[in-house]
Design an enzyme around this catalytic site. Structure first.
Site, PDB file in Angstrom:
ATOM      1  N   GLN A  25       0.796  -1.221   0.000  1.00  0.00           N
ATOM      2  CA  GLN A  25       0.000   0.000   0.000  1.00  0.00           C
ATOM      3  C   GLN A  25       0.830   1.274   0.000  1.00  0.00           C
ATOM      4  OE1 GLN A  25      -2.727  -1.653   3.291  1.00  0.00           O
ATOM      5  NE2 GLN A  25      -4.069  -0.298   2.145  1.00  0.00           N
ATOM      6  N   ARG A  82       3.888   0.043  13.017  1.00  0.00           N
ATOM      7  CA  ARG A  82       3.569  -1.266  12.452  1.00  0.00           C
ATOM      8  C   ARG A  82       3.743  -1.209  10.939  1.00  0.00           C
ATOM      9  NH1 ARG A  82      -2.064  -4.201  11.343  1.00  0.00           N
ATOM     10  NH2 ARG A  82      -1.136  -6.106  10.516  1.00  0.00           N
ATOM     11  N   HIS A 127       1.060  -9.327   4.765  1.00  0.00           N
ATOM     12  CA  HIS A 127      -0.110  -8.465   4.652  1.00  0.00           C
ATOM     13  C   HIS A 127      -0.653  -8.577   3.226  1.00  0.00           C
ATOM     14  CE1 HIS A 127      -2.133  -4.766   6.562  1.00  0.00           C
ATOM     15  NE2 HIS A 127      -2.822  -5.052   5.471  1.00  0.00           N
ATOM     16  N   ASN A 171      -1.795 -10.772   8.605  1.00  0.00           N
ATOM     17  CA  ASN A 171      -2.787  -9.730   8.830  1.00  0.00           C
ATOM     18  C   ASN A 171      -4.141 -10.137   8.254  1.00  0.00           C
ATOM     19  OD1 ASN A 171      -3.493  -6.736   9.405  1.00  0.00           O
ATOM     20  ND2 ASN A 171      -4.179  -7.056   7.304  1.00  0.00           N
ATOM     21  N   GLU A 172      -5.163 -10.078   9.100  1.00  0.00           N
ATOM     22  CA  GLU A 172      -6.551 -10.292   8.684  1.00  0.00           C
ATOM     23  C   GLU A 172      -6.736 -11.501   7.751  1.00  0.00           C
ATOM     24  OE1 GLU A 172      -8.235  -6.679   7.153  1.00  0.00           O
ATOM     25  OE2 GLU A 172      -8.055  -5.632   9.074  1.00  0.00           O
ATOM     26  N   ASN A 314      -7.834  -5.798  14.686  1.00  0.00           N
ATOM     27  CA  ASN A 314      -8.148  -4.717  13.750  1.00  0.00           C
ATOM     28  C   ASN A 314      -9.650  -4.495  13.800  1.00  0.00           C
ATOM     29  OD1 ASN A 314      -5.470  -4.962  13.058  1.00  0.00           O
ATOM     30  ND2 ASN A 314      -5.830  -5.637  10.963  1.00  0.00           N
ATOM     31  N   TYR A 316     -12.920  -1.538  12.958  1.00  0.00           N
ATOM     32  CA  TYR A 316     -13.324  -0.277  12.349  1.00  0.00           C
ATOM     33  C   TYR A 316     -14.780   0.096  12.603  1.00  0.00           C
ATOM     34  CZ  TYR A 316      -8.952  -0.380   9.709  1.00  0.00           C
ATOM     35  OH  TYR A 316      -7.616  -0.388   9.354  1.00  0.00           O
ATOM     36  N   GLU A 382      -5.007  -2.119  14.269  1.00  0.00           N
ATOM     37  CA  GLU A 382      -5.553  -1.181  13.274  1.00  0.00           C
ATOM     38  C   GLU A 382      -6.863  -0.621  13.789  1.00  0.00           C
ATOM     39  OE1 GLU A 382      -6.158  -2.426   9.217  1.00  0.00           O
ATOM     40  OE2 GLU A 382      -4.254  -3.497   9.137  1.00  0.00           O
ATOM     41  N   TRP A 433      -4.783   3.382  11.894  1.00  0.00           N
ATOM     42  CA  TRP A 433      -4.683   3.185  10.447  1.00  0.00           C
ATOM     43  C   TRP A 433      -5.215   4.452   9.783  1.00  0.00           C
ATOM     44  CZ3 TRP A 433      -2.390  -0.584   7.604  1.00  0.00           C
ATOM     45  CH2 TRP A 433      -2.556  -0.483   6.219  1.00  0.00           C
ATOM     46  N   GLU A 440      -5.574   1.908  -1.364  1.00  0.00           N
ATOM     47  CA  GLU A 440      -6.547   1.231  -0.504  1.00  0.00           C
ATOM     48  C   GLU A 440      -7.202   0.053  -1.226  1.00  0.00           C
ATOM     49  OE1 GLU A 440      -7.981   0.120   2.811  1.00  0.00           O
ATOM     50  OE2 GLU A 440      -6.634   1.846   2.734  1.00  0.00           O
ATOM     51  N   TRP A 441      -6.346  -0.898  -1.659  1.00  0.00           N
ATOM     52  CA  TRP A 441      -6.786  -2.150  -2.257  1.00  0.00           C
ATOM     53  C   TRP A 441      -7.758  -1.904  -3.419  1.00  0.00           C
ATOM     54  CZ3 TRP A 441      -3.009  -4.868  -0.694  1.00  0.00           C
ATOM     55  CH2 TRP A 441      -2.544  -4.796   0.621  1.00  0.00           C
TER      56      TRP A 441
END
Length: 482
Positions: A25, A82, A127, A171-172, A314, A316, A382, A433, A440-441
């Site tokens: 990213q 991180r 990631h 990650n995730e 993580n 949100y 995150e 984050w 952003e993907w």
């Protein structure tokens, strides 16, 4: 006390305050100095995969501007950062016996520069940017990846573990499995929600465990670090708290999202009982001779169970949950999940369509994790808020006065403080984050999570602090709230 009322107080003296990023990213330098192609390089270069037809070829150009990033962090007063390593930059062929010297040198310089500025590196091994060469040999859909990941982890522990004391393996994995191998929105773009997403969840859990055991056996006594995994989870609230079916739906959702990976590592060593029974029944109804959810052997269950030194979280947003019925079937999220996820229409929404601002959801999730998994040390790895980017905007007030993000950070961190002070949650750190606007993907550069604005039209990728950077800095300096 009114749930909306903020409290004053402080976090523990050794609390980790940091920001988080990921290699694909922000780094750029996608084909420089011996780096090979990752699945995200290939995916983003495929027409129609990214909303604004962009890619991470240059991104924030942190491969060349890492010293600028460290100075930004120093100004923020964070004590930790991180980052994630690019597997294909370090091991271009996927073979640990043939490392890329330039890639090793880059991360050595970054880690050393962080430490020179009193910032502790928190390093994520994976990631989502799997080397393309490994994907072509089966990737996460092959058991061979477990040994490859173990070799990669061993290489990184050996190369950087003398200075890195906080490691995250994956990650995730939930997002990687569902969006990368189920719905196909993320790399490598596989659309197989009934099988592939479950297959890769098994190999990811075994790979994580292999890396943890490698560290525990060969490095812990001399490096004295900690290793765990970062799991993502929304909070699930019953749509009608007085309705037992809605309450059950919320628990079922948590079991099939957070519990999918948390239960094997932090709980029984296996997938949640509800998930096992539910998918077995679905498989039987489809005429299959066995469940689509893979089995672990007793030996594998023991191998996975307890492979953590902290709980990386993580988080949100929050969702309301209700049971699937004939009236809401159009909102079905996954073929195997008979739960409907809906927002409360009164909730404020951020720049991402999926991100509703519900601060109290974080506190409830922290309490749930603490109660469900034996009060582990928790690090929020995150948490952040997006804005929708206007492609015609410049670095003026329109992009720097991010009042919504300021309020998000203050309210979510205050809810985390309530979890510590009022609920006894063992919270050890918080990473916002993100440090920078980045790729952003699937959303490309249309959504911005950075507390620093990045001008992607500028060849120098100028970074400018947003108002939220000052707000976050104030919380860090106070170590909480006055």
């Amino acid at each position: 006390m009114d749930e909306k009322e903020a409290i004053s107080g402080h976090f523990r003296d050794d609390f980790l305050w940091g920001t988080a990023t990921a290699s694909y990213q922000i780094e750029g330098g996608w084909n420089e100095d011996g780096k090979s192609q990752s699945v995200w390089d290939k995916h983003a270069h495929t027409e129609g995969k990214i909303d604004d037809q962009t890619n991470g070829d240059i991104a924030c150009d942190s491969y060349h501007k890492y010293k600028d990033d460290v100075q930004i962090m120093k100004n923020l007063k964070v004590n930790s950062y991180r980052l994630s390593l690019s597997w294909s930059r370090l091991l271009p062929t996927g073979d640990s016996s043939a490392p890329n010297a330039a890639g090793v040198a880059y991360y050595n310089k970054l880690i050393d520069n962080l430490l020179e500025n009193n910032i502790k590196p928190c390093v994520t091994l994976y990631h989502w940017d799997l080397p393309q060469c490994l994907h072509e040999n089966g990737g996460w859909q092959s058991d061979d990846i477990v040994e490859k990941f173990k070799e990669y982890a061993n290489f990184c522990f050996n190369a950087f573990g003398d200075r890195v004391k906080l490691w995250i393996t994956i990650n995730e994995p939930h997002v990687n499995a569902t969006l990368g191998y189920g719905l196909g929105h993320h790399a490598p773009g596989i659309m197989d929600p009934m099988n592939a997403c479950y297959m890769v969840s098994r190999t990811m859990l075994l790979a994580h465990a292999a890396a943890w055991h490698e560290y525990d056996t060969n490095y812990r006594s001399k490096q004295n670090g900690m290793v765990s995994i970062s799991l993502n989870s929304d909070w699930a609230e019953p749509k009608d708290a007085s309705n037992p079916k809605d309450a059950a739906a919320a628990i079922e959702y948590l079991q099939c999202s957070l519990g999918w990976f948390a239960n094997p590592i932090f709980g029984s060593g296996d997938f949640p009982v509800y998930m096992r029974e539910h998918i077995a029944q679905k498989s039987k109804e489809e005429g299959l001779s066995k469940s689509r959810l893979p089995e672990f052997s007793e030996e594998e269950i023991k191998y996975i169970k307890g492979t953590y030194d902290f709980f990386g979280l993580n988080h949100y947003t929050t969702r309301l949950c209700e049971q699937l019925n004939e009236h809401n079937e159009m909102h079905k999220f996954h073929p195997d999940l008979d739960v409907i996820l809906l927002p409360d229409p009164t909730w404020d929404r951020a720049g991402s369509l999926w991100l509703y601002i519900v601060p109290w959801g974080l506190r409830r999730l922290l309490k749930y994790i603490s109660k469900t998994y034996g009060n582990p040390k928790i690090i929020i790895t995150e948490n952040g808020c997006s804005t929708k980017h206007d492609p015609n905007a410049t670095s003026g007030l329109a992009v720097l006065e991010d009042t919504q993000r300021c309020n998000y950070l203050k309210s979510y961190i205050n809810e985390a403080l309530k979890a510590v002070v009022q609920d006894g949650v063992d919270l050890r750190g918080y990473f916002a984050w993100s440090l920078l606007d980045n790729f952003e993907w699937k959303a490309g550069y249309t959504e911005r999570f950075g507390i620093h604005y990045v001008d992607f039209k500028d060849p120098e990728r100028k970074r400018t602090p947003r108002k939220s950077a000052a707000v976050f800095r104030e919380i860090i300096v106070e170590n909480g709230f006055k």
